[in-house]
Design a protein around this motif. Structure first.
Motif, PDB file in Angstrom:
ATOM      1  N   ASN A 187      60.531 -25.936   0.219  1.00 13.31           N
ATOM      2  CA  ASN A 187      62.500 -25.641   0.664  1.00 13.31           C
ATOM      3  C   ASN A 187      62.631 -23.621   0.372  1.00 13.31           C
ATOM      4  OD1 ASN A 187      62.453 -27.642   2.487  1.00 13.31           O
ATOM      5  ND2 ASN A 187      63.539 -28.599   0.671  1.00 13.31           N
ATOM      6  N   SER A 188      61.547 -23.091  -0.125  1.00 10.16           N
ATOM      7  CA  SER A 188      61.640 -22.101  -0.756  1.00 10.16           C
ATOM      8  C   SER A 188      62.042 -20.644   0.458  1.00 10.16           C
ATOM      9  CB  SER A 188      60.514 -21.710  -1.845  1.00 10.16           C
ATOM     10  OG  SER A 188      59.464 -21.543  -1.591  1.00 10.16           O
ATOM     11  N   VAL A 189      62.357 -19.637   0.808  1.00 11.58           N
ATOM     12  CA  VAL A 189      62.306 -18.565   1.367  1.00 11.58           C
ATOM     13  C   VAL A 189      61.194 -17.831   0.632  1.00 11.58           C
ATOM     14  CG1 VAL A 189      62.665 -16.196   1.635  1.00 11.58           C
ATOM     15  CG2 VAL A 189      64.469 -18.518   0.871  1.00 11.58           C
ATOM     16  N   THR A 190      60.370 -17.432  -0.114  1.00 12.67           N
ATOM     17  CA  THR A 190      58.884 -17.327   0.574  1.00 12.67           C
ATOM     18  C   THR A 190      57.816 -18.353   0.789  1.00 12.67           C
ATOM     19  OG1 THR A 190      59.463 -16.470  -1.660  1.00 12.67           O
ATOM     20  CG2 THR A 190      56.786 -16.613  -1.239  1.00 12.67           C
ATOM     21  N   GLY A 191      58.187 -19.682   0.986  1.00 15.63           N
ATOM     22  CA  GLY A 191      57.252 -20.334   1.351  1.00 15.63           C
ATOM     23  C   GLY A 191      57.545 -20.479   3.195  1.00 15.63           C
ATOM     24  N   GLY A 192      58.983 -19.929   3.279  1.00 17.55           N
ATOM     25  CA  GLY A 192      59.044 -19.731   5.131  1.00 17.55           C
ATOM     26  C   GLY A 192      58.230 -18.895   5.611  1.00 17.55           C
ATOM     27  N   ILE A 193      58.255 -18.080   4.833  1.00 17.38           N
ATOM     28  CA  ILE A 193      58.161 -16.560   4.616  1.00 17.38           C
ATOM     29  C   ILE A 193      56.862 -16.820   5.288  1.00 17.38           C
ATOM     30  CG2 ILE A 193      57.715 -14.474   4.806  1.00 17.38           C
ATOM     31  CD1 ILE A 193      60.238 -14.025   3.374  1.00 17.38           C
ATOM     32  N   ILE A 194      55.960 -16.854   4.594  1.00 22.56           N
ATOM     33  CA  ILE A 194      54.376 -17.012   4.632  1.00 22.56           C
ATOM     34  C   ILE A 194      53.896 -18.316   5.977  1.00 22.56           C
ATOM     35  CG2 ILE A 194      52.476 -18.329   2.764  1.00 22.56           C
ATOM     36  CD1 ILE A 194      53.831 -17.703   1.072  1.00 22.56           C
ATOM     37  N   GLY A 195      54.708 -18.965   6.451  1.00 19.39           N
ATOM     38  CA  GLY A 195      55.135 -20.611   6.799  1.00 19.39           C
ATOM     39  C   GLY A 195      54.662 -19.260   8.091  1.00 19.39           C
ATOM     40  N   ALA A 196      55.872 -18.685   8.700  1.00 20.34           N
ATOM     41  CA  ALA A 196      56.253 -18.074   9.871  1.00 20.34           C
ATOM     42  C   ALA A 196      54.929 -17.084  10.266  1.00 20.34           C
ATOM     43  CB  ALA A 196      57.393 -17.151   9.481  1.00 20.34           C
ATOM     44  N   PHE A 197      54.503 -16.000   9.019  1.00 22.54           N
ATOM     45  CA  PHE A 197      53.530 -15.695   9.056  1.00 22.54           C
ATOM     46  C   PHE A 197      52.287 -15.977   9.342  1.00 22.54           C
ATOM     47  CE2 PHE A 197      49.708 -13.286   7.020  1.00 22.54           C
ATOM     48  CZ  PHE A 197      49.525 -12.222   7.562  1.00 22.54           C
ATOM     49  N   SER A 198      52.208 -17.092   8.797  1.00 21.01           N
ATOM     50  CA  SER A 198      50.393 -17.933   9.212  1.00 21.01           C
ATOM     51  C   SER A 198      50.774 -17.964  10.590  1.00 21.01           C
ATOM     52  CB  SER A 198      50.838 -18.906   8.664  1.00 21.01           C
ATOM     53  OG  SER A 198      49.745 -20.188   8.626  1.00 21.01           O
ATOM     54  N   LEU A 199      51.938 -18.374  11.350  1.00 23.14           N
ATOM     55  CA  LEU A 199      51.513 -18.694  12.859  1.00 23.14           C
ATOM     56  C   LEU A 199      51.569 -17.804  13.716  1.00 23.14           C
ATOM     57  CD1 LEU A 199      54.865 -21.606  13.045  1.00 23.14           C
ATOM     58  CD2 LEU A 199      52.707 -21.958  13.552  1.00 23.14           C
ATOM     59  N   LEU A 200      52.930 -17.001  13.066  1.00 18.47           N
ATOM     60  CA  LEU A 200      52.201 -16.006  13.550  1.00 18.47           C
ATOM     61  C   LEU A 200      51.281 -15.242  13.641  1.00 18.47           C
ATOM     62  CD1 LEU A 200      55.717 -14.300  13.321  1.00 18.47           C
ATOM     63  CD2 LEU A 200      54.795 -14.840  15.653  1.00 18.47           C
ATOM     64  N   ALA A 201      50.183 -15.110  13.187  1.00 19.85           N
ATOM     65  CA  ALA A 201      48.733 -14.948  13.103  1.00 19.85           C
ATOM     66  C   ALA A 201      47.443 -15.582  13.573  1.00 19.85           C
ATOM     67  CB  ALA A 201      48.357 -14.500  11.194  1.00 19.85           C
ATOM     68  N   ILE A 202      47.663 -16.536  13.905  1.00 18.93           N
ATOM     69  CA  ILE A 202      47.076 -17.655  14.568  1.00 18.93           C
ATOM     70  C   ILE A 202      47.068 -17.563  15.383  1.00 18.93           C
ATOM     71  CG2 ILE A 202      48.355 -20.056  14.246  1.00 18.93           C
ATOM     72  CD1 ILE A 202      44.571 -19.765  13.352  1.00 18.93           C
ATOM     73  N   ASN A 203      48.247 -16.913  15.692  1.00 22.50           N
ATOM     74  CA  ASN A 203      48.930 -16.726  17.510  1.00 22.50           C
ATOM     75  C   ASN A 203      48.224 -16.086  17.695  1.00 22.50           C
ATOM     76  OD1 ASN A 203      50.293 -18.351  19.879  1.00 22.50           O
ATOM     77  ND2 ASN A 203      51.247 -16.444  19.756  1.00 22.50           N
ATOM     78  N   TRP A 204      48.399 -14.390  16.700  1.00 20.54           N
ATOM     79  CA  TRP A 204      48.445 -13.447  17.714  1.00 20.54           C
ATOM     80  C   TRP A 204      46.956 -13.338  17.365  1.00 20.54           C
ATOM     81  CZ3 TRP A 204      44.940  -9.865  15.332  1.00 20.54           C
ATOM     82  CH2 TRP A 204      44.700  -8.368  15.951  1.00 20.54           C
ATOM     83  N   ILE A 205      46.000 -14.252  17.083  1.00 17.37           N
ATOM     84  CA  ILE A 205      44.126 -14.025  16.945  1.00 17.37           C
ATOM     85  C   ILE A 205      44.280 -15.229  18.004  1.00 17.37           C
ATOM     86  CG2 ILE A 205      42.506 -15.334  15.066  1.00 17.37           C
ATOM     87  CD1 ILE A 205      43.493 -14.561  12.880  1.00 17.37           C
ATOM     88  N   MET A 206      44.772 -15.996  18.524  1.00 19.28           N
ATOM     89  CA  MET A 206      44.319 -17.253  19.381  1.00 19.28           C
ATOM     90  C   MET A 206      44.511 -16.114  21.147  1.00 19.28           C
ATOM     91  SD  MET A 206      43.359 -19.584  19.028  1.00 19.28           S
ATOM     92  CE  MET A 206      43.503 -20.738  20.399  1.00 19.28           C
ATOM     93  N   ALA A 207      45.513 -14.956  21.017  1.00 21.60           N
ATOM     94  CA  ALA A 207      46.065 -14.838  22.047  1.00 21.60           C
ATOM     95  C   ALA A 207      44.695 -14.085  22.509  1.00 21.60           C
ATOM     96  CB  ALA A 207      47.399 -13.834  22.059  1.00 21.60           C
ATOM     97  N   ARG A 208      43.942 -13.250  21.042  1.00 25.23           N
ATOM     98  CA  ARG A 208      42.942 -12.274  20.956  1.00 25.23           C
ATOM     99  C   ARG A 208      41.728 -12.764  21.634  1.00 25.23           C
ATOM    100  NH1 ARG A 208      45.280  -7.506  21.982  1.00 25.23           N
ATOM    101  NH2 ARG A 208      47.098  -7.454  20.944  1.00 25.23           N
ATOM    102  N   ILE A 209      41.499 -13.568  21.317  1.00 23.19           N
ATOM    103  CA  ILE A 209      40.660 -14.016  21.459  1.00 23.19           C
ATOM    104  C   ILE A 209      40.458 -15.152  23.339  1.00 23.19           C
ATOM    105  CG2 ILE A 209      38.967 -16.699  21.484  1.00 23.19           C
ATOM    106  CD1 ILE A 209      39.737 -16.551  18.784  1.00 23.19           C
ATOM    107  N   LEU A 210      41.210 -15.429  23.374  1.00 18.56           N
ATOM    108  CA  LEU A 210      42.124 -15.619  24.701  1.00 18.56           C
ATOM    109  C   LEU A 210      41.849 -14.569  25.779  1.00 18.56           C
ATOM    110  CD1 LEU A 210      44.294 -18.538  24.631  1.00 18.56           C
ATOM    111  CD2 LEU A 210      42.230 -19.200  24.634  1.00 18.56           C
ATOM    112  N   TYR A 211      42.378 -13.342  25.307  1.00 21.95           N
ATOM    113  CA  TYR A 211      42.032 -12.177  26.377  1.00 21.95           C
ATOM    114  C   TYR A 211      40.473 -11.807  26.689  1.00 21.95           C
ATOM    115  CZ  TYR A 211      42.724  -7.209  27.610  1.00 21.95           C
ATOM    116  OH  TYR A 211      42.080  -6.011  28.011  1.00 21.95           O
ATOM    117  N   ARG A 212      39.578 -11.468  25.543  1.00 23.96           N
ATOM    118  CA  ARG A 212      38.424 -11.668  25.380  1.00 23.96           C
ATOM    119  C   ARG A 212      37.376 -13.036  26.252  1.00 23.96           C
ATOM    120  NH1 ARG A 212      37.876  -8.646  19.278  1.00 23.96           N
ATOM    121  NH2 ARG A 212      39.589  -6.678  19.990  1.00 23.96           N
ATOM    122  N   SER A 213      37.655 -13.790  26.354  1.00 25.05           N
ATOM    123  CA  SER A 213      37.050 -14.933  26.754  1.00 25.05           C
ATOM    124  C   SER A 213      37.615 -15.058  27.275  1.00 25.05           C
ATOM    125  CB  SER A 213      35.805 -15.263  25.051  1.00 25.05           C
ATOM    126  OG  SER A 213      35.836 -16.540  25.871  1.00 25.05           O
TER     127      SER A 213
END
Length: 202
Positions: free
Chosen positions: A76-102
C-alpha cells in the motif's frame, strides 16, 4: 526539535515509500494483469465494452476491484502505487505503438466490426455471436434517432464496443445537396431556353 521531528516523521515516511515487494515484481504484476484483461475482453466479445445493460456495467466496475490485489500485491506504499501506475501506462503505450504499426496484430487483438443490420434486415447469426437481443438492438437504434429497423441502412458493432448506425433515408445534408443540384439544373435549363429564344428572335 529536529530530532523530535525526525523521530515522528521517519516512521511515517518509511511506511509511505518503503517497498515490501521487489521492483521487478511491481512492474510485472500490472503488465500481466493488463494483457490477461485484454485477452479476456477479446474472448468474451465486444458486448462487455458496449455496456448495453446494468449487468455489463457491473461487470466492468467489478473488474477493477477483482484485479486490484493482483496488481498491487501486499503493498500500500506510495512508491508501489507510482511504480504500478507507471507499469500500466508503459504497457498501454507499448501496445498502442504495436497496434499502430501492425494491422494484423490490431485485427487479432481488437477483432473486427460486426454488421448487425444491413438494408433493414437483421443478421441473426451476428446478433447471436455478439449475444445481443432484439431489445438491445432497438435500444441502440432508438438512441440514434430511428424508430424501427426498417429505417436503418446499416448497424455495425465496432471492436471498441461502439455502434455505428447509418440511416436508410438520406441525411439532411444529402437532401440539401440534391435540392441545390436540382435548382442549378433548373437555372441552367432556363438560361439555355433564353439563349435559344434570343437566337430565334434574331
Amino acid at each position: 526539535m529536529q530530532s523530535l521531528l525526525h523521530t515522528v516523521l521517519s516512521p511515517s515516511l518509511d511506511h509511505m515509500f518503503q517497498l515490501p515487494l521487489p521492483i521487478l515484481e511491481k512492474l510485472l504484476r500490472p503488465a500481466v494483469v493488463y494483457i490477461v484483461l485484454v485477452l479476456l475482453l477479446r474472448l468474451f466479445g465486444k458486448r462487455e465494452l458496449a455496456q448495453l445493460n446494468p449487468f455489463d456495467l457491473v461487470v466492468l466496475l467489478s473488474l477493477s476491484n477483482t484485479v486490484q490485489n493482483a496488481i498491487i500485491g501486499e503493498d500500500n506504499s506510495v512508491t508501489g502505487g507510482i511504480i504500478g501506475a507507471f507499469s500500466l501506462l508503459a504497457i498501454n503505450w507499448i501496445m498502442a505503438r504495436i497496434l499502430y504499426r501492425s494491422r494484423k496484430i490490431t485485427g487479432a487483438l481488437e477483432g473486427h466490426s460486426t454488421i448487425l443490420v444491413r438494408d433493414g434486415k437483421i443478421d441473426k447469426k451476428a446478433m447471436e455471436s455478439e449475444s445481443l437481443t432484439m431489445a438491445d438492438l432497438l435500444s441502440v437504434i432508438h438512441r440514434q434517432g430511428f424508430n424501427n429497423i426498417d429505417q436503418v441502412h446499416k448497424c455495425e458493432l465496432e471492436p471498441n464496443g461502439t455502434f455505428y448506425v447509418e440511416g436508410a433515408n438520406p441525411s439532411v445534408d444529402d437532401k440539401r445537396h440534391a435540392e441545390l443540384l436540382a435548382r442549378l439544373e433548373g437555372l441552367s435549363q432556363e438560361i439555355a431556353n433564353l439563349k435559344a429564344a434570343r437566337l430565334n428572335g434574331a
